[in-house]
Scaffold this motif. Structure first.
Motif, PDB file in Angstrom:
ATOM      1  N   SER A  49       0.775  -1.206   0.143  1.00 57.61           N
ATOM      2  CA  SER A  49       0.078  -0.129   0.043  1.00 57.61           C
ATOM      3  C   SER A  49       0.859   1.347  -0.103  1.00 57.61           C
ATOM      4  O   SER A  49       2.185   1.255   0.185  1.00 57.61           O
ATOM      5  CB  SER A  49      -1.087  -0.006   1.149  1.00 57.61           C
ATOM      6  OG  SER A  49      -0.149   0.257   2.315  1.00 57.61           O
ATOM      7  N   SER A  50       0.157   2.397  -0.063  1.00 57.99           N
ATOM      8  CA  SER A  50       1.000   3.782  -0.161  1.00 57.99           C
ATOM      9  C   SER A  50       1.845   3.834   1.006  1.00 57.99           C
ATOM     10  O   SER A  50       2.876   4.549   1.117  1.00 57.99           O
ATOM     11  CB  SER A  50      -0.085   4.763  -0.472  1.00 57.99           C
ATOM     12  OG  SER A  50      -1.033   4.850   0.571  1.00 57.99           O
ATOM     13  N   ARG A  51       1.295   3.299   2.175  1.00 55.52           N
ATOM     14  CA  ARG A  51       2.025   3.405   3.561  1.00 55.52           C
ATOM     15  C   ARG A  51       3.571   3.036   3.427  1.00 55.52           C
ATOM     16  O   ARG A  51       4.319   3.386   4.323  1.00 55.52           O
ATOM     17  CB  ARG A  51       1.388   2.976   4.406  1.00 55.52           C
ATOM     18  CG  ARG A  51      -0.090   3.348   4.820  1.00 55.52           C
ATOM     19  CD  ARG A  51      -0.543   2.728   6.364  1.00 55.52           C
ATOM     20  NE  ARG A  51      -0.486   1.396   6.247  1.00 55.52           N
ATOM     21  CZ  ARG A  51      -1.593   0.662   5.770  1.00 55.52           C
ATOM     22  NH1 ARG A  51      -2.716   1.301   5.147  1.00 55.52           N
ATOM     23  NH2 ARG A  51      -1.542  -0.585   5.826  1.00 55.52           N
ATOM     24  N   SER A  52       3.700   2.064   2.643  1.00 47.65           N
ATOM     25  CA  SER A  52       5.120   1.211   2.444  1.00 47.65           C
ATOM     26  C   SER A  52       5.905   1.605   1.216  1.00 47.65           C
ATOM     27  O   SER A  52       6.968   1.205   1.108  1.00 47.65           O
ATOM     28  CB  SER A  52       4.780  -0.216   2.471  1.00 47.65           C
ATOM     29  OG  SER A  52       3.997  -0.835   3.666  1.00 47.65           O
ATOM     30  N   GLN A  53       5.291   2.428   0.605  1.00 46.92           N
ATOM     31  CA  GLN A  53       5.986   2.999  -0.818  1.00 46.92           C
ATOM     32  C   GLN A  53       7.317   3.612  -0.468  1.00 46.92           C
ATOM     33  O   GLN A  53       7.562   4.290   0.545  1.00 46.92           O
ATOM     34  CB  GLN A  53       5.200   3.831  -1.545  1.00 46.92           C
ATOM     35  CG  GLN A  53       5.714   4.304  -2.951  1.00 46.92           C
ATOM     36  CD  GLN A  53       4.708   5.359  -3.811  1.00 46.92           C
ATOM     37  OE1 GLN A  53       3.678   5.604  -3.223  1.00 46.92           O
ATOM     38  NE2 GLN A  53       5.295   5.643  -4.765  1.00 46.92           N
TER      39      GLN A  53
END
Length: 342
Positions: free
Chosen positions: A37-41
């Protein structure tokens, strides 16, 4: 030539294990992409012990066109969104969630058990990975079913907290630590305290009093192994970090002695028989952690029924129960359908 492979959910327990196993088994890759997800990008994940670092990409913005296969470990809700997009783009999805397991157009595969069923994957371009507790059980049951035809299975599971993800592992660790120093052991992820306790409840309750985890074991075993087998399950969470154990009672249509069963299991693919009638002559989750095998111990005849056996089955749920099985499916898919020249 190798394959272009995606691992979606690469920052979670199962996703990281998928990446490690691809490296361990030297899966033939031309390119690998790791998504979350964007949190881990932007996070970096090591590709096994190779020293190669992989940069995590945002799954929302990833274009799957031109990629051969994607190993999904992102949960049912996200899979519902992204699996059809990947499949439509020609990237075969191998999904670890429960979303597609009972879809009649999606093969549910354990390669040692029902490899030929993968041939039906083209209907949806999706292949399902079974529940972790089902996967190890059917590996042990398959060779015995071939020998004497199983009619009924009664299984009680002893499932580790890693089956509930990182939050489950963290809760066991934190509760154990808190108890030792006299602090409260509040339950957050689980319904009751898991440290120094067992909880006879995994997943949601159904109308008949069983849980969804128990239902999964019933219906998935029937789909993978044989629809005529009767299965009843009780699934229990135990304070173990990694490794699911199962006590399995099996009833057969034909006679099968314990000695014959052991001989069969010694030769069975994916099975490791460790069964000595002495202290420690069996496998526990600690010994199974980090290994690929499904371990079988305590094989003995059940004198209360005409053709019955009992056995103990242990496996690393993050490996055979999830990540390893997905990679084995990818290997099988490559061999049977996506062959590369070179």
């Amino acid at each position: 030539m190798g394959y272009r492979v995606v691992v979606a959910g690469a920052t979670g327990n199962v996703g990281r294990e998928m990446v490690n196993i691809l490296a361990e088994r030297e899966f033939p890759l031309d390119e690998i992409a790791v998504l979350a997800s964007s949190r881990s990008q932007g996070e970096q994940i090591e590709y096994g012990d190779t020293g190669k670092m992989l940069k995590v990409q945002n799954i929302e913005h990833f274009d799957p066109a031109g990629w051969d296969m994607a190993l999904f470990a992102i949960g049912s809700e996200a899979t519902k969104v992204y699996a059809p997009k990947f499949a439509a783009a020609g990237c075969t999805v191998i999904d670890n969630s429960s979303l597609y397991r009972m879809d009649p157009d999606v093969p549910l595969i354990v390669p040692e058990v029902n490899a030929a069923a993968i041939d039906g994957y083209k209907a949806r371009n999706i292949i399902a990975n079974p529940n972790c507790s089902t996967a190890q059980m059917v590996v042990a049951l398959k060779p015995l079913h071939d020998a004497a035809t199983i009619t009924r299975v009664v299984v009680s599971t002893y499932q580790s907290v890693s089956g509930a993800g990182k939050v489950g592992m963290d809760e066991l660790f934190e509760q154990s630590r808190n108890i030792f120093v006299g602090d409260s052991a509040e339950a957050k992820k689980f319904t009751k305290q898991i440290a120094f306790n067992v909880i006879p409840h995994i997943d949601s309750f159904l109308d008949d009093g069983s849980t969804k985890e128990e239902w999964k074991m019933v219906v998935e075993t029937k789909k993978i192994l044989d629809s005529k087998i009767k299965v009843t399950a009780t699934c229990v969470r135990v304070p173990v970090f990694v490794g699911h154990s199962e006590s399995i009672n099996i009833e057969f249509a034909n006679e099968l002695s314990a000695d014959d069963a052991k001989r069969i299991l010694r030769e069975a693919p994916g099975v490791m028989l460790i069964d000595k009638h002495e202290d420690g002559g069996y496998i526990t989750p600690i010994e199974a952690a980090g290994d690929d095998a499904t371990y079988v111990s305590r094989v003995r005849e059940d004198p209360t029924i005409e053709n019955g056996l009992n056995l103990w089955c242990v496996s690393d749920n993050l490996r055979k129960g999830a990540a390893l099985n997905a990679v084995q499916i990818a290997e099988l898919l490559g061999r049977r359908h996506l062959k590369k020249d070179g």
